[in-house]
Design a protein around this motif. Structure first.
Motif, PDB file in Angstrom:
ATOM      1  N   MET A 117      38.693 -47.877  82.582  1.00  0.00           N
ATOM      2  CA  MET A 117      38.685 -46.731  81.657  1.00  0.00           C
ATOM      3  C   MET A 117      38.714 -45.416  82.421  1.00  0.00           C
ATOM      4  N   LYS A 118      39.471 -44.470  81.914  1.00  0.00           N
ATOM      5  CA  LYS A 118      39.552 -43.160  82.555  1.00  0.00           C
ATOM      6  C   LYS A 118      38.270 -42.374  82.277  1.00  0.00           C
ATOM      7  N   ARG A 119      37.766 -41.718  83.323  1.00  0.00           N
ATOM      8  CA  ARG A 119      36.570 -40.901  83.125  1.00  0.00           C
ATOM      9  C   ARG A 119      36.868 -39.722  82.200  1.00  0.00           C
ATOM     10  N   VAL A 120      36.011 -39.504  81.223  1.00  0.00           N
ATOM     11  CA  VAL A 120      36.209 -38.375  80.316  1.00  0.00           C
ATOM     12  C   VAL A 120      35.683 -37.105  80.983  1.00  0.00           C
ATOM     13  N   VAL A 121      34.523 -37.218  81.639  1.00  0.00           N
ATOM     14  CA  VAL A 121      33.911 -36.060  82.286  1.00  0.00           C
ATOM     15  C   VAL A 121      34.016 -36.219  83.796  1.00  0.00           C
ATOM     16  N   ARG A 122      34.473 -35.175  84.456  1.00  0.00           N
ATOM     17  CA  ARG A 122      34.595 -35.207  85.920  1.00  0.00           C
ATOM     18  C   ARG A 122      33.205 -35.220  86.543  1.00  0.00           C
ATOM     19  N   GLN A 123      33.020 -36.135  87.496  1.00  0.00           N
ATOM     20  CA  GLN A 123      31.710 -36.207  88.149  1.00  0.00           C
ATOM     21  C   GLN A 123      31.545 -35.077  89.160  1.00  0.00           C
ATOM     22  N   SER A 124      30.410 -34.415  89.107  1.00  0.00           N
ATOM     23  CA  SER A 124      30.123 -33.353  90.077  1.00  0.00           C
ATOM     24  C   SER A 124      28.628 -33.083  90.086  1.00  0.00           C
ATOM     25  N   LYS A 125      28.087 -32.924  91.307  1.00  0.00           N
ATOM     26  CA  LYS A 125      26.639 -32.655  91.395  1.00  0.00           C
ATOM     27  C   LYS A 125      26.317 -31.223  90.960  1.00  0.00           C
ATOM     28  N   PHE A 126      27.361 -30.398  90.752  1.00  0.00           N
ATOM     29  CA  PHE A 126      27.126 -29.003  90.361  1.00  0.00           C
ATOM     30  C   PHE A 126      27.364 -28.753  88.873  1.00  0.00           C
ATOM     31  N   ARG A 127      27.543 -29.863  88.116  1.00  0.00           N
ATOM     32  CA  ARG A 127      27.825 -29.692  86.689  1.00  0.00           C
ATOM     33  C   ARG A 127      26.680 -29.011  85.944  1.00  0.00           C
ATOM     34  N   HIS A 128      25.453 -29.250  86.429  1.00  0.00           N
ATOM     35  CA  HIS A 128      24.293 -28.742  85.688  1.00  0.00           C
ATOM     36  C   HIS A 128      23.635 -27.544  86.357  1.00  0.00           C
ATOM     37  N   VAL A 129      24.380 -26.874  87.239  1.00  0.00           N
ATOM     38  CA  VAL A 129      23.829 -25.660  87.862  1.00  0.00           C
ATOM     39  C   VAL A 129      23.468 -24.671  86.756  1.00  0.00           C
ATOM     40  N   PHE A 130      22.278 -24.110  86.832  1.00  0.00           N
ATOM     41  CA  PHE A 130      21.934 -23.102  85.820  1.00  0.00           C
ATOM     42  C   PHE A 130      21.375 -21.852  86.500  1.00  0.00           C
ATOM     43  N   GLY A 131      21.676 -20.721  85.903  1.00  0.00           N
ATOM     44  CA  GLY A 131      21.227 -19.437  86.449  1.00  0.00           C
ATOM     45  C   GLY A 131      20.021 -18.930  85.683  1.00  0.00           C
ATOM     46  N   GLN A 132      19.155 -18.251  86.390  1.00  0.00           N
ATOM     47  CA  GLN A 132      17.970 -17.701  85.742  1.00  0.00           C
ATOM     48  C   GLN A 132      17.602 -16.383  86.409  1.00  0.00           C
ATOM     49  N   ALA A 133      17.431 -15.348  85.591  1.00  0.00           N
ATOM     50  CA  ALA A 133      16.988 -14.055  86.139  1.00  0.00           C
ATOM     51  C   ALA A 133      15.492 -14.149  86.423  1.00  0.00           C
ATOM     52  N   VAL A 134      15.053 -13.476  87.473  1.00  0.00           N
ATOM     53  CA  VAL A 134      13.627 -13.520  87.827  1.00  0.00           C
ATOM     54  C   VAL A 134      12.820 -12.651  86.861  1.00  0.00           C
ATOM     55  N   LYS A 135      11.497 -12.795  86.932  1.00  0.00           N
ATOM     56  CA  LYS A 135      10.640 -11.983  86.051  1.00  0.00           C
ATOM     57  C   LYS A 135      10.727 -10.503  86.443  1.00  0.00           C
ATOM     58  N   ASN A 136      10.331  -9.644  85.513  1.00  0.00           N
ATOM     59  CA  ASN A 136      10.443  -8.193  85.726  1.00  0.00           C
ATOM     60  C   ASN A 136       9.727  -7.694  86.969  1.00  0.00           C
ATOM     61  N   ASP A 137       8.571  -8.298  87.271  1.00  0.00           N
ATOM     62  CA  ASP A 137       7.811  -7.792  88.424  1.00  0.00           C
ATOM     63  C   ASP A 137       8.458  -8.148  89.759  1.00  0.00           C
ATOM     64  N   GLN A 138       9.503  -9.003  89.736  1.00  0.00           N
ATOM     65  CA  GLN A 138      10.213  -9.355  90.974  1.00  0.00           C
ATOM     66  C   GLN A 138      11.548  -8.611  91.100  1.00  0.00           C
ATOM     67  N   CYS A 139      11.777  -7.659  90.185  1.00  0.00           N
ATOM     68  CA  CYS A 139      12.982  -6.826  90.265  1.00  0.00           C
ATOM     69  C   CYS A 139      12.677  -5.565  91.088  1.00  0.00           C
ATOM     70  N   TYR A 140      13.729  -4.845  91.425  1.00  0.00           N
ATOM     71  CA  TYR A 140      13.582  -3.571  92.153  1.00  0.00           C
ATOM     72  C   TYR A 140      13.931  -2.473  91.142  1.00  0.00           C
ATOM     73  N   ASP A 141      12.910  -1.715  90.738  1.00  0.00           N
ATOM     74  CA  ASP A 141      13.095  -0.788  89.603  1.00  0.00           C
ATOM     75  C   ASP A 141      13.262   0.656  90.035  1.00  0.00           C
ATOM     76  N   ASP A 142      13.829   1.437  89.115  1.00  0.00           N
ATOM     77  CA  ASP A 142      13.970   2.885  89.284  1.00  0.00           C
ATOM     78  C   ASP A 142      14.878   3.251  90.464  1.00  0.00           C
ATOM     79  N   ILE A 143      15.993   2.547  90.561  1.00  0.00           N
ATOM     80  CA  ILE A 143      16.977   2.825  91.617  1.00  0.00           C
ATOM     81  C   ILE A 143      18.194   3.469  90.944  1.00  0.00           C
ATOM     82  N   ARG A 144      18.623   4.604  91.452  1.00  0.00           N
ATOM     83  CA  ARG A 144      19.796   5.265  90.859  1.00  0.00           C
ATOM     84  C   ARG A 144      21.054   4.756  91.545  1.00  0.00           C
ATOM     85  N   VAL A 145      21.613   3.699  90.988  1.00  0.00           N
ATOM     86  CA  VAL A 145      22.796   3.064  91.593  1.00  0.00           C
ATOM     87  C   VAL A 145      23.979   4.034  91.560  1.00  0.00           C
ATOM     88  N   SER A 146      24.768   4.012  92.630  1.00  0.00           N
ATOM     89  CA  SER A 146      25.897   4.937  92.778  1.00  0.00           C
ATOM     90  C   SER A 146      26.868   4.853  91.591  1.00  0.00           C
TER      91      SER A 146
END
Length: 473
Positions: free
Chosen positions: A1-30
């Motif tokens: 049977m042909k695979r329906v979904v391509r196998q990859s160890k990166f299929r479930h990579v997920f991104g997450q922003a850090v909490k507010n206290d770990q950000c760098y605040d009050d920077i006037r970006v160019s």
């Protein structure tokens, strides 16, 4: 049977922003209108191009200095025009190069614990461009080799150790150069130009090896990067202003291996590539998402993995090198997203149940040691990156002292032959004492500034105590 979904160890990579206290605040970006990332990161520091009145400046913050950044925090402020691009040296985590509208390239050495006072004197200033310098990129494997490209359509490759322009590539680009990327060993460069062409150039032979005239039909800016296998990935726009990503084989540039349309947004797609996992992340300027793709040998070659979406648009983006990631949390990438007034780290993780070191996620990666000295590379030698294991978490070694050996103009007039014969020996004998003196001066300056700070705080405390005693009375 042909695979329906391509196998990859990166299929479930997920991104997450850090909490507010770990950000760098009050920077006037160019707000300068230039399509660079505005942010550069390494395992020690994050550097961000900021708004500056009467010149150009960028912030350099130790990674742990999160939270609100004081308006009076010292900057690197030696340029007389806005800074357009910055890049950390891959072989020394305290050395950063910057290109500016003032037509100069400057190389800076940041103190080990970050800036205490504003830095206006670079270690070396490289003058050679006649228009603003918008692209800066260090050689991946040779020590002290830096490439800059300006709006004068010229690419210059510098030996930073001597402050000399060694290779100047003129008449190859008829228009503005959008970006330049080295291949893995640093023997070739690929460029994206406003004439819609991409070119592969051998910089030491000063020849164009491969060229594609209209890689993307659209008029908006393109980007071109080398992949680990020597293929080239480009991002650009179609004639209908749809954003595209394409893959090219350097041996045959007639047709792309694959092209895919993405959407009709008008922000330039900045590609960030991880050669160890073969994952490429596309961050659009002004977008609020990061799309990521896996590059493989099987058609259609570029496989969409997922999208990290957020609410705020990004003004720029920094990409952490593998050495700076937390291997215990299976972190495979970390971005530093610039908002209008802050910098927010975003962590990309592969979910794993096991607590063990995941060696399939972390193959040996490029370490901080250069494979070649600048002179060897300019003579024609090539070297692949020296790899290190991340098994025990990356433990940094002591950085090599960064030094610039300026050649004496008078000496060169008297005897050019003798100078060419052994510049390395000459510089080696004369620098240790200068080196230690410079280091000593730097330490003394830091001690003095700390003393001043303490005395000013003491005065403040005395004044406050007096006020308190009067209030008590």
């Amino acid at each position: 049977m042909k695979r329906v979904v391509r196998q990859s160890k990166f299929r479930h990579v997920f991104g997450q922003a850090v909490k507010n206290d770990q950000c760098y605040d009050d920077i006037r970006v160019s707000r300068v209108t230039w399509d660079s990332a505005f942010c550069a990161v390494n395992p020690k520091f994050v550097a961000i191009i900021v708004e500056a009145s009467g010149g150009g400046a960028f912030l350099v913050l130790p990674l742990h200095k999160t939270g609100r950044i004081d308006k009076s925090y010292p900057t690197v402020c030696g340029h007389t025009g806005p800074v357009l691009d910055i890049d950390w040296c891959p072989h020394n985590d305290q050395v950063i190069a910057s290109g500016s509208e003032d037509c100069s390239v400057m190389v800076w050495q940041i103190p080990e614990n970050g800036l205490v006072t504003p830095m206006s004197e670079p270690v070396v200033a490289l003058e050679g461009h006649s228009k603003r310098v918008g692209v800066i990129t260090w050689h991946p494997t040779a020590h002290n080799v830096l490439l800059s490209a300006g709006c004068d359509n010229v690419i210059i490759i510098w030996n930073v150790g001597t402050g000399e322009a060694m290779i100047t590539l003129e008449d190859m680009h008829p228009d503005v150069i959008y970006n330049v990327c080295w291949n893995r060993s640093g023997s070739l460069i690929c460029t994206a130009c406003k004439d819609k062409g991409i070119r592969v150039i051998d910089p030491r032979k000063e020849t164009i090896i491969a060229e594609k005239e209209k890689a993307h039909e659209g008029a908006r800016p393109m980007r071109a990067i080398f992949l680990a296998d020597g293929n080239i990935l480009t991002t650009g726009f179609s004639r209908m202003s749809e954003r595209q990503v394409a893959l090219w084989n350097m041996q045959n540039m007639e047709e792309p291996m694959t092209v895919s349309e993405m959407d009709t947004s008008n922000g330039v797609l900045l590609p960030f590539y991880d050669p160890d996992t073969n994952v490429v992340y596309l961050c659009g300027k002004g977008d609020s998402s990061i799309r990521y793709f896996e590059i493989t040998d099987e058609a259609p070659y570029v496989h969409f993995l997922n999208t990290f979406a957020s609410k705020e648009p990004q003004r720029g983006m920094g990409f952490m090198s593998k050495r700076g990631l937390d291997v215990n949390k299976c972190e495979i990438a970390r971005f530093y997203k610039l908002h209008e007034r802050k910098c927010e780290p975003i962590v990309m993780t592969v979910p794993r149940k096991s607590e063990m070191f995941q060696d399939d996620l972390y193959p040996d990666t490029a370490g901080p040691d250069p494979a070649l000295e600048a002179e060897e590379w300019f003579e024609g030698k090539n070297g692949d990156p020296i790899l290190i294991s991340l098994k025990n978490g990356f433990v940094p070694v002591k950085n090599r002292e960064f030094k610039v050996v300026k050649k004496n103009v008078l000496d060169s007039k008297v005897s050019k032959k003798s100078e060419n014969s052994s510049p390395a020996n000459k510089s080696a004998s004369s620098t240790p004492s200068i080196k230690s003196e410079a280091k000593m001066d730097e330490i003394l300056k830091e001690i003095k500034s700390l003393k001043d700070l303490i005395s000013s705080q003491e005065k403040r405390i005395i004044k406050l105590e007096e006020q308190m005693s009067q209030m008590a009375i």
